[in-house]
Scaffold this motif. Structure first.
Motif, short mmCIF file in Angstrom:
data_model
loop_
_atom_site.label_atom_id
_atom_site.label_comp_id
_atom_site.label_asym_id
_atom_site.label_seq_id
_atom_site.Cartn_x
_atom_site.Cartn_y
_atom_site.Cartn_z
N HIS A 38 0.83 -1.21 0.00
CA HIS A 38 0.00 0.00 0.00
C HIS A 38 0.87 1.27 0.00
CE1 HIS A 38 -2.16 2.72 2.91
NE2 HIS A 38 -1.23 2.37 3.75
N TRP A 42 3.28 5.10 -3.70
CA TRP A 42 3.42 6.54 -3.44
C TRP A 42 4.67 6.95 -2.69
CZ3 TRP A 42 0.18 8.46 -6.58
CH2 TRP A 42 -1.05 7.84 -6.80
N MET A 43 5.34 6.03 -2.02
CA MET A 43 6.44 6.43 -1.16
C MET A 43 7.76 5.89 -1.72
SD MET A 43 4.45 7.94 0.86
CE MET A 43 5.27 8.58 2.29
N VAL A 105 -0.03 5.76 6.75
CA VAL A 105 -0.80 5.01 7.74
C VAL A 105 -0.62 3.52 7.44
CG1 VAL A 105 -3.15 4.50 8.56
CG2 VAL A 105 -2.45 6.87 8.16
N THR A 110 -6.17 2.31 7.85
CA THR A 110 -6.67 3.41 7.02
C THR A 110 -8.19 3.50 7.18
OG1 THR A 110 -6.78 1.90 5.15
CG2 THR A 110 -4.82 3.27 5.31
N GLY A 112 -9.86 5.39 9.15
CA GLY A 112 -10.34 5.71 10.49
C GLY A 112 -9.95 7.10 10.95
N GLY A 113 -9.43 7.90 10.04
CA GLY A 113 -9.09 9.27 10.39
C GLY A 113 -7.73 9.45 11.06
N VAL A 114 -6.87 8.43 10.99
CA VAL A 114 -5.55 8.55 11.63
C VAL A 114 -4.74 9.68 10.98
CG1 VAL A 114 -3.33 7.39 12.02
CG2 VAL A 114 -5.47 6.14 12.40
N ARG A 117 -6.35 13.20 11.61
CA ARG A 117 -6.17 13.71 12.98
C ARG A 117 -4.70 14.06 13.24
NH1 ARG A 117 -8.94 9.34 16.42
NH2 ARG A 117 -8.62 8.08 14.56
N ARG A 138 1.69 18.55 0.34
CA ARG A 138 1.95 18.33 -1.08
C ARG A 138 1.76 16.85 -1.38
NH1 ARG A 138 7.08 22.21 -2.63
NH2 ARG A 138 6.04 24.16 -2.11
N CYS A 139 1.10 16.56 -2.47
CA CYS A 139 0.95 15.15 -2.84
C CYS A 139 0.82 15.04 -4.34
CB CYS A 139 -0.27 14.53 -2.16
SG CYS A 139 -1.84 15.22 -2.65
N ASN A 143 -2.91 11.05 -6.23
CA ASN A 143 -3.01 10.38 -4.93
C ASN A 143 -4.25 10.92 -4.20
OD1 ASN A 143 -2.66 9.11 -2.48
ND2 ASN A 143 -0.49 9.62 -2.27
N ARG A 145 -6.40 9.67 -2.07
CA ARG A 145 -6.55 9.44 -0.62
C ARG A 145 -5.73 10.47 0.17
NH1 ARG A 145 -10.66 6.60 0.78
NH2 ARG A 145 -9.69 6.62 2.83
C1 COA Z 1 -2.60 8.84 2.32
C2 COA Z 1 -3.11 8.00 3.48
C3 COA Z 1 -2.33 8.35 4.76
C4 COA Z 1 -4.59 8.34 3.69
O1 COA Z 1 -5.12 7.43 4.63
P1 COA Z 1 -6.69 7.47 4.95
O2 COA Z 1 -6.95 6.34 5.84
O3 COA Z 1 -7.46 7.61 3.70
O4 COA Z 1 -6.87 8.85 5.74
P2 COA Z 1 -7.36 8.97 7.25
O5 COA Z 1 -6.53 8.07 8.09
O6 COA Z 1 -7.38 10.39 7.58
O7 COA Z 1 -8.86 8.37 7.19
C5 COA Z 1 -9.85 9.09 6.51
C6 COA Z 1 -11.17 8.30 6.56
O8 COA Z 1 -11.51 8.05 7.94
C7 COA Z 1 -12.79 8.65 8.22
N1 COA Z 1 -12.75 9.09 9.62
C8 COA Z 1 -13.20 8.33 10.64
N2 COA Z 1 -12.99 8.97 11.80
C9 COA Z 1 -12.42 10.15 11.50
C10 COA Z 1 -11.98 11.25 12.29
N3 COA Z 1 -12.11 11.26 13.63
N4 COA Z 1 -11.40 12.31 11.68
C11 COA Z 1 -11.26 12.31 10.34
N5 COA Z 1 -11.68 11.31 9.54
C12 COA Z 1 -12.26 10.23 10.12
C13 COA Z 1 -12.93 9.73 7.17
O9 COA Z 1 -14.28 10.08 6.97
C14 COA Z 1 -12.34 9.05 5.96
O10 COA Z 1 -13.28 8.11 5.48
P3 COA Z 1 -13.33 7.64 3.93
O11 COA Z 1 -12.16 6.75 3.77
O12 COA Z 1 -14.63 6.93 3.85
O13 COA Z 1 -13.26 8.88 3.10
C15 COA Z 1 -2.98 6.48 3.22
O14 COA Z 1 -3.73 6.16 2.06
C16 COA Z 1 -1.53 6.05 3.01
O15 COA Z 1 -0.81 5.76 3.95
N6 COA Z 1 -1.11 6.00 1.73
C17 COA Z 1 0.25 5.61 1.37
C18 COA Z 1 1.23 6.69 1.77
C19 COA Z 1 0.90 8.04 1.12
O16 COA Z 1 0.38 8.12 0.03
N7 COA Z 1 1.21 9.11 1.87
C20 COA Z 1 0.99 10.45 1.43
C21 COA Z 1 2.06 10.87 0.48
S1 COA Z 1 1.75 12.53 -0.07
#
Ligand code: COA
Length: 197
Positions: A38, A42-43, A105, A110, A112-114, A117, A138-139, A143, A145
């Motif tokens: 996963h 991207w990384m 994450v 993923t 869950g808003g990690v 937050r 920046r992404c 990307n 997500r």
């Molecule tokens: C990019 C990345 C960190 C995003 O992870 P993610 O799980 O989508 O983001 P979050 O952890 O903020 O979770 C968001 C989801 O949790 C939900 N959520 C639940 N509780 C929440 C809370 N308290 N606060 C915010 N969102 C919450 C959101 O509604 C959202 O739901 P959805 O998936 O249905 O849209 C992940 O995909 C990843 O690690 N990717 C590989 C590495 C990467 O690309 N990093 C960024 C490089 S620029």
């Protein structure tokens, strides 16, 4: 200006952000290697499995940079189980009185808003402890997500630039999401301060 002290521990609901420490190396290696499929699209740093020695060294370097407030990274833990569930940072890479936030994450954590937050907490630390004027995320433009994180937090997309392809899914176009200190909607952390230590 006095010495800036970055918070070594930040608690946001059920997640805990901790200053990097070489003692986290085994747990970080496990979290990264569980998540390779996963992370790899991207990384750039995840193209090969993580190994203990290099990870411990990277965490030691990050800890020294943290203590000097030169760079700021935190390892993200699940507050209940103590498992490593990701990483994030407030990096000194964009100049002009600003920093940019990065995050990943662990697979299984993923959705869950990690990341959201963690990025909210780092925005708050950036405008508070570091007195930054501007924070960016920046992404890669594809990307989605990752882009959803700043969008959810109220950052604005201020443009794109021709980036570079460091990871297999990078399109080469980088999106810039930004917030200025006077536009951040929550200068005060809602409720009890999340900082410890
Ligand atoms: C990019 C990345 C960190 C995003 O992870 P993610 O799980 O989508 O983001 P979050 O952890 O903020 O979770 C968001 C989801 O949790 C939900 N959520 C639940 N509780 C929440 C809370 N308290 N606060 C915010 N969102 C919450 C959101 O509604 C959202 O739901 P959805 O998936 O249905 O849209 C992940 O995909 C990843 O690690 N990717 C590989 C590495 C990467 O690309 N990093 C960024 C490089 S620029």
């Amino acid at each position: 200006m006095g010495l800036i002290r970055l918070p070594p521990e930040i608690v946001v609901d059920d997640i805990v952000l901790r200053r990097p420490d070489p003692e986290q190396a085994s747990a970080v290696v496990e979290a990264v290697n569980d998540s390779l499929a996963h992370l790899q699209p991207w990384m750039a740093w995840a193209q090969r499995p993580a190994v203990f020695e290099a990870t411990a060294l990277r965490l030691a370097v990050a800890a020294a940079a943290f203590d000097a407030a030169a760079d700021a990274a935190w390892t993200i833990f699940d507050g209940a189980s103590g498992e490593v569930i990701g990483g994030c940072g407030l990096h000194d890479r964009i100049g002009g009185g600003g920093r940019d936030i990065g995050y990943w994450v662990r697979v299984g954590w993923t959705g869950g808003g990690v990341a959201t937050r963690a990025a909210a907490a780092l925005t708050w630390v950036g405008f508070g402890a570091l007195a930054l004027e501007r924070i960016e995320i920046r992404c890669d433009a594809t990307n989605s997500r990752s882009a959803a994180v700043p969008r959810r937090l109220g950052y604005r997309c201020v443009g794109t630039f021709e980036g570079f392809c460091g990871a297999p899914s990078d399109s080469g176009e980088t999106m810039v999401w930004a917030v200025n200190s006077n536009d951040w909607p929550t200068p005060e952390w809602p409720g009890e301060s999340p900082l410890r230590g």
